[in-house]
Scaffold this motif. Sequence first.
Motif, PDB file in Angstrom:
ATOM      1  N   LEU A 114       4.830   0.407  -8.879  1.00  0.00           N
ATOM      2  CA  LEU A 114       4.169   0.396 -10.195  1.00  0.00           C
ATOM      3  C   LEU A 114       5.119   0.932 -11.262  1.00  0.00           C
ATOM      4  O   LEU A 114       5.340   0.314 -12.308  1.00  0.00           O
ATOM      5  CB  LEU A 114       2.890   1.239 -10.157  1.00  0.00           C
ATOM      6  CG  LEU A 114       2.160   1.373 -11.503  1.00  0.00           C
ATOM      7  CD1 LEU A 114       1.569   0.044 -11.924  1.00  0.00           C
ATOM      8  CD2 LEU A 114       1.065   2.434 -11.445  1.00  0.00           C
ATOM      9  N   PHE A 115       5.718   2.096 -10.985  1.00  0.00           N
ATOM     10  CA  PHE A 115       6.653   2.703 -11.926  1.00  0.00           C
ATOM     11  C   PHE A 115       7.815   1.746 -12.179  1.00  0.00           C
ATOM     12  O   PHE A 115       8.159   1.438 -13.330  1.00  0.00           O
ATOM     13  CB  PHE A 115       7.155   4.037 -11.350  1.00  0.00           C
ATOM     14  CG  PHE A 115       7.868   4.935 -12.335  1.00  0.00           C
ATOM     15  CD1 PHE A 115       8.108   4.550 -13.648  1.00  0.00           C
ATOM     16  CD2 PHE A 115       8.300   6.202 -11.927  1.00  0.00           C
ATOM     17  CE1 PHE A 115       8.761   5.394 -14.542  1.00  0.00           C
ATOM     18  CE2 PHE A 115       8.964   7.045 -12.814  1.00  0.00           C
ATOM     19  CZ  PHE A 115       9.196   6.639 -14.108  1.00  0.00           C
ATOM     20  N   PHE A 142       0.836  -1.203   0.000  1.00  0.00           N
ATOM     21  CA  PHE A 142       0.000   0.000   0.000  1.00  0.00           C
ATOM     22  C   PHE A 142       0.872   1.255   0.000  1.00  0.00           C
ATOM     23  O   PHE A 142       0.658   2.175  -0.794  1.00  0.00           O
ATOM     24  CB  PHE A 142      -0.925  -0.031   1.224  1.00  0.00           C
ATOM     25  CG  PHE A 142      -1.860   1.133   1.294  1.00  0.00           C
ATOM     26  CD1 PHE A 142      -2.983   1.196   0.465  1.00  0.00           C
ATOM     27  CD2 PHE A 142      -1.631   2.179   2.175  1.00  0.00           C
ATOM     28  CE1 PHE A 142      -3.834   2.275   0.516  1.00  0.00           C
ATOM     29  CE2 PHE A 142      -2.481   3.262   2.235  1.00  0.00           C
ATOM     30  CZ  PHE A 142      -3.586   3.311   1.404  1.00  0.00           C
ATOM     31  N   LEU A 143       1.872   1.272   0.862  1.00  0.00           N
ATOM     32  CA  LEU A 143       2.683   2.485   0.999  1.00  0.00           C
ATOM     33  C   LEU A 143       3.614   2.709  -0.191  1.00  0.00           C
ATOM     34  O   LEU A 143       3.931   3.839  -0.529  1.00  0.00           O
ATOM     35  CB  LEU A 143       3.507   2.421   2.285  1.00  0.00           C
ATOM     36  CG  LEU A 143       2.702   2.573   3.573  1.00  0.00           C
ATOM     37  CD1 LEU A 143       3.603   2.403   4.794  1.00  0.00           C
ATOM     38  CD2 LEU A 143       2.001   3.936   3.622  1.00  0.00           C
ATOM     39  N   LEU A 144       4.072   1.626  -0.808  1.00  0.00           N
ATOM     40  CA  LEU A 144       5.045   1.770  -1.905  1.00  0.00           C
ATOM     41  C   LEU A 144       4.391   1.574  -3.263  1.00  0.00           C
ATOM     42  O   LEU A 144       5.073   1.386  -4.265  1.00  0.00           O
ATOM     43  CB  LEU A 144       6.180   0.752  -1.734  1.00  0.00           C
ATOM     44  CG  LEU A 144       6.971   0.865  -0.447  1.00  0.00           C
ATOM     45  CD1 LEU A 144       8.022  -0.235  -0.365  1.00  0.00           C
ATOM     46  CD2 LEU A 144       7.651   2.239  -0.352  1.00  0.00           C
ATOM     47  N   LEU A 195      14.465   7.196  -8.880  1.00  0.00           N
ATOM     48  CA  LEU A 195      13.985   6.247  -7.870  1.00  0.00           C
ATOM     49  C   LEU A 195      15.093   5.240  -7.550  1.00  0.00           C
ATOM     50  O   LEU A 195      15.828   4.824  -8.442  1.00  0.00           O
ATOM     51  CB  LEU A 195      12.748   5.496  -8.371  1.00  0.00           C
ATOM     52  CG  LEU A 195      11.446   6.280  -8.456  1.00  0.00           C
ATOM     53  CD1 LEU A 195      10.297   5.364  -8.845  1.00  0.00           C
ATOM     54  CD2 LEU A 195      11.130   6.955  -7.136  1.00  0.00           C
ATOM     55  N   PRO A 196      15.220   4.829  -6.287  1.00  0.00           N
ATOM     56  CA  PRO A 196      16.239   3.839  -5.916  1.00  0.00           C
ATOM     57  C   PRO A 196      15.782   2.447  -6.310  1.00  0.00           C
ATOM     58  O   PRO A 196      15.250   1.692  -5.491  1.00  0.00           O
ATOM     59  CB  PRO A 196      16.325   3.990  -4.396  1.00  0.00           C
ATOM     60  CG  PRO A 196      14.977   4.467  -3.992  1.00  0.00           C
ATOM     61  CD  PRO A 196      14.408   5.241  -5.139  1.00  0.00           C
ATOM     62  N   SER A 217       8.079  -1.539 -11.714  1.00  0.00           N
ATOM     63  CA  SER A 217       7.822  -2.821 -12.379  1.00  0.00           C
ATOM     64  C   SER A 217       7.414  -2.609 -13.837  1.00  0.00           C
ATOM     65  O   SER A 217       7.617  -3.485 -14.665  1.00  0.00           O
ATOM     66  CB  SER A 217       6.766  -3.647 -11.629  1.00  0.00           C
ATOM     67  OG  SER A 217       5.594  -2.903 -11.435  1.00  0.00           O
ATOM     68  N   LEU A 220      14.127  -0.895  -4.368  1.00  0.00           N
ATOM     69  CA  LEU A 220      12.758  -1.347  -4.645  1.00  0.00           C
ATOM     70  C   LEU A 220      12.754  -2.823  -5.012  1.00  0.00           C
ATOM     71  O   LEU A 220      11.896  -3.587  -4.565  1.00  0.00           O
ATOM     72  CB  LEU A 220      12.135  -0.515  -5.773  1.00  0.00           C
ATOM     73  CG  LEU A 220      11.764   0.914  -5.395  1.00  0.00           C
ATOM     74  CD1 LEU A 220      11.343   1.703  -6.630  1.00  0.00           C
ATOM     75  CD2 LEU A 220      10.634   0.927  -4.367  1.00  0.00           C
ATOM     76  N   LYS A 242       2.881   3.347  -5.653  1.00  0.00           N
ATOM     77  CA  LYS A 242       3.182   4.129  -6.857  1.00  0.00           C
ATOM     78  C   LYS A 242       4.627   3.907  -7.303  1.00  0.00           C
ATOM     79  O   LYS A 242       4.894   3.815  -8.506  1.00  0.00           O
ATOM     80  CB  LYS A 242       2.868   5.613  -6.646  1.00  0.00           C
ATOM     81  CG  LYS A 242       3.676   6.338  -5.603  1.00  0.00           C
ATOM     82  CD  LYS A 242       3.187   7.781  -5.473  1.00  0.00           C
ATOM     83  CE  LYS A 242       4.088   8.634  -4.594  1.00  0.00           C
ATOM     84  NZ  LYS A 242       4.385   8.072  -3.264  1.00  0.00           N
ATOM     85  N   GLU A 243       5.545   3.775  -6.357  1.00  0.00           N
ATOM     86  CA  GLU A 243       6.941   3.514  -6.721  1.00  0.00           C
ATOM     87  C   GLU A 243       7.081   2.130  -7.366  1.00  0.00           C
ATOM     88  O   GLU A 243       7.762   1.973  -8.380  1.00  0.00           O
ATOM     89  CB  GLU A 243       7.842   3.596  -5.480  1.00  0.00           C
ATOM     90  CG  GLU A 243       8.131   5.029  -4.992  1.00  0.00           C
ATOM     91  CD  GLU A 243       7.028   5.571  -4.102  1.00  0.00           C
ATOM     92  OE1 GLU A 243       6.063   4.821  -3.798  1.00  0.00           O
ATOM     93  OE2 GLU A 243       7.108   6.755  -3.708  1.00  0.00           O
TER      94      GLU A 243
END
Lengths: 301, 246
Positions: free
Chosen positions: A165-166, A158-160, A179-180, A168, A184, A162-163
Amino acid sequence: MSLELAVLDWFFEPLQFAFMQRSLAVAIMVGIICSVVGSYLMVQRLALLGDAISHSVLPGLAIAFLLGVNIFVGAFIAGVISTVIIGWIHTRSPIKEDAAMGIVFSAFFALGITLITTIQKDNKIDLNHFLFGNILGVTVGDVRDTAIIAALVLMAVFLLYKELLFYSFDPLGAQAGGLPTGLLNAGLMVLIALTVVASMKVVGVILVLSLLIAPGATAYLLVPRLHQVMLLGAAIGVLSSVSGMYLSYYVNLPSGPAIVMVVSALFALSFLFSPRHGVLVGPRRGRPWQKLRTLLPSKGS
Amino acid sequence: MATSPKIIVDHLSVNYRDVQALRNVNLTVRPGKMVGIFGPNGAGKSTLIKAMLGLMPVVTGRVTYGDDTLAHQLDRVAYVPQRSQIDWTFPATVWDVVMMGRVKKTGWFNRFSASSRQLATAALERVGMLEFRDRPIGALSGGQQQRVFLARALAQEAEIFCFDEPFVGVDQKTETVLFNIFRELAQAGKIVMVINHDLGESITNFDQLILLNKELIAAGPRDWVLTRDNMTRAYGGHVGFFGHVA
Ligand SMILES: Nc1ncnc2c1ncn2[C@@H]1O[C@H](COP(=O)(O)OP(=O)(O)OP(=O)(O)O)[C@@H](O)[C@H]1O
Ligand SMILES: [Mg+2]
């Protein structure tokens, strides 16, 4: 007795047993997290990695048992170590990732089986329970551990969201945008290992891949966005694990395989009848035949 | 825009294991210009961009933007990879993809703000794709997909824009849309780098060219780079284009 009552009775009868309450609770939680985390594996074409991690947890589990540590912890550590070794082989040599996975997971699996068969002679530990699950044997402690893992995993997704999604969808674009992505990816591996560990008791390490991939794949044929795939997949996962448990209770089937057969049947239905991509219905009806024709050699050639 | 920083590539060499992809590249990329990166297949064009952004390890060399390494300032960068790098069956809609451009600026654990959604909407409008916002990305034409990625880059509000072969599989109309927006970005003082390999008429859209073939052949103003000698060194004897060569 009226039909409604009979149905209710059928539904509630197993619930009067504490062991069924415990195993249903665990099956529901596992059905949810497997579908959610497995969706990432599916969209990244990493299904084999789910298989690799699940087979790799065995030696950690055995060693933890010998040391008297929580076997969930040992299994988790072994799962994570296997992904690190796979990544290491893949980046430091020309060996392709799938070959690296094949080598590492079979080695870990063999080691795990060796260790467990050696120790199970003098201990109350049964290899089959880990290979195929032993959901009727879940303890209150297992329910608690599974709940903790499920809460952690769902919170992280839930918390991650949007990151992840981008990352993957477009790892290079995400990395180039700052983004790291290494972190991720590591986080995703940890989530998968946690999920596999939580699922051991339900379906066992051999069949867990089905719960990871099939619900998301079923949903993917029905809805177009990742979070919808996850939500619908979770519903499918829960439906499968609960129906599998009831099948197992009433027809006396082994519960892990029963769950897997239900989820596979749901996938087959979606594959055949999905309005968006179904083989038998939907906008591209008839396509299999056209496809077949294009595969046949044409006369002139 | 004399005050905006430039990118300086200093003695950059890149290997893939034992194969050298780029050898000792030195160049400067200035803001306000449309920069085209040209060269034959396998010349190292994609590699140059990836290495500049720190997306892959380099053997030697340094790439700076202003006072610091460019790789440390990736939140100023928007990068659109080559089409073939993207899985077009991924379960995402046009809107999902454009909002990815807002992820970094939004920050960990935060939800997208109303202004982020406005920026994404404006970006889609600008590339003419707003009416497709709820379409799955797999249900678009190649040109439409490329425009969606341009919208994502615009939504990133970057200072440096890198596009890897944005014109592949794109019709004339989309090509014009893309070139117009690249031009606007350059005029707004951004750094715009576009990998391309069409040596036809469209090359005149670029102000500056970087010509590569494993090493830097030439870099600078278009007419200065496009000499017969440079083209032969980059493409070998068999280049069918000399129309714009000085
Ligand atoms: N992942 C990789 N592993 C090994 N070698 C690679 C890899 N990627 C690229 N190369 C090699 O590096 C060189 C440069 O590749 P690059 O992709 O940068 O070329 P390019 O100019 O972008 O070509 P294209 O026009 O085909 O996109 C090529 O010789 C290629 O074979
Ligand atoms: Mg390339």
